[in-house]
Design a protein around this motif. Sequence first.
Motif, PDB file in Angstrom:
ATOM      1  N   GLU A 100      10.527   1.241   7.701  1.00 50.37           N
ATOM      2  CA  GLU A 100      10.340   0.934   6.274  1.00 50.37           C
ATOM      3  C   GLU A 100       9.080   0.104   6.056  1.00 50.37           C
ATOM      4  O   GLU A 100       8.330   0.324   5.094  1.00 50.37           O
ATOM      5  CB  GLU A 100      11.567   0.196   5.730  1.00 50.37           C
ATOM      6  N   ASP A 112       5.596   0.925   3.932  1.00 48.53           N
ATOM      7  CA  ASP A 112       5.020   0.008   2.933  1.00 48.53           C
ATOM      8  C   ASP A 112       3.548  -0.256   3.227  1.00 48.53           C
ATOM      9  O   ASP A 112       2.709  -0.279   2.318  1.00 48.53           O
ATOM     10  CB  ASP A 112       5.788  -1.315   2.929  1.00 48.53           C
ATOM     11  N   CYS A 113       3.229  -0.477   4.501  1.00 48.48           N
ATOM     12  CA  CYS A 113       1.848  -0.737   4.901  1.00 48.48           C
ATOM     13  C   CYS A 113       0.957   0.468   4.610  1.00 48.48           C
ATOM     14  O   CYS A 113      -0.143   0.330   4.057  1.00 48.48           O
ATOM     15  CB  CYS A 113       1.797  -1.091   6.381  1.00 48.48           C
ATOM     16  N   ARG A 157       1.505   2.826   2.450  1.00 44.75           N
ATOM     17  CA  ARG A 157       1.426   2.982   1.000  1.00 44.75           C
ATOM     18  C   ARG A 157       0.377   2.045   0.421  1.00 44.75           C
ATOM     19  O   ARG A 157      -0.372   2.401  -0.495  1.00 44.75           O
ATOM     20  CB  ARG A 157       2.792   2.717   0.379  1.00 44.75           C
TER      21      ARG A 157
END
Length: 319
Positions: free
Chosen positions: A56, A60-61, A63
Amino acid sequence: MRTRSGLPAVVAVSVALVAGCGDASGHARPDVPHPFGGAAHIPVAERRLFAAAEEELVADCMRGRGLRYLPQPPAEAAGPEETGAAVYGLIGPREARLHGYGMGERLVATPSSSGGAAMPVGANAAMRAAMTARERRAWDGALLGTPGREARIEVDGNVFTYAPDACVTRARQDLFGTDWDRLRVTAEAAVSAVAARVWRDPAMTAAVARWSECMAGKGHDLRAPAEARAVVDRALSGAAGGNRAGFAAALRLEHETAIADADCQCDSGIWEAVVSAQRAAERGTPATASAAVSSLRAARVKALEAARRITATAPPPTR
């Protein structure tokens, strides 16, 4: 042979007489804990939780860099849960009769791979394959880091290399803290040092000599328990990818060797010698290493809390 099809029939060994050393020798087999109370060991359930949380965080990174990444489900663990005995190559009668050393089971359960562990899998592999060469280089660089810019951690000859700018690194540091890699390498080196001192302990040396004599009586000319696993590993490696009969024969060798190994470990007193020697070996650990082990334990507890929060709010993984 590296498929998820059923295990060859030879694995379905008899489960009789699997209760433990107490049934054969009249005394209960002692538990052998991981060095330092297991502070440097992460059980399978925790590893799966950490892996899910890291996925997850990687997404996030990526994105944040304008790129898409689909979190993948953690890989299934093959074989029985590792115990403290695994640090020393110990095996009990129950484990031996049910799983052998677990080496053949892991080989059968692990799909063959032409890439490394860092290569994208599942939906990410398909997505990456559809990119242009330029897009693929940018995506790989964001995920795995810039080639040639790796950082290096070395502790007592143990080396860990990582890419500081990689999303996989950022995710790991976000979950465990920026000092995690140094603490882990230091703690693992301390565990290895304890295990080495255990094997040099005079009581352990005497127990291993008794084990070797016992194994010779069962037709195995071996000097130490590690040699038993090495013999099996060579047989399995040589048979993997070959014909089914050859692999089945290697599995029979694994179970026969493991059962003899376990019985001789019980009779020779190796388990008791390890428990005693490990206590003495831990007392000789340098203060810096002991501090790293304690810090690793604290960081792991904190990371578990964070991983539970992250996975509790994450959408279902993409397969």
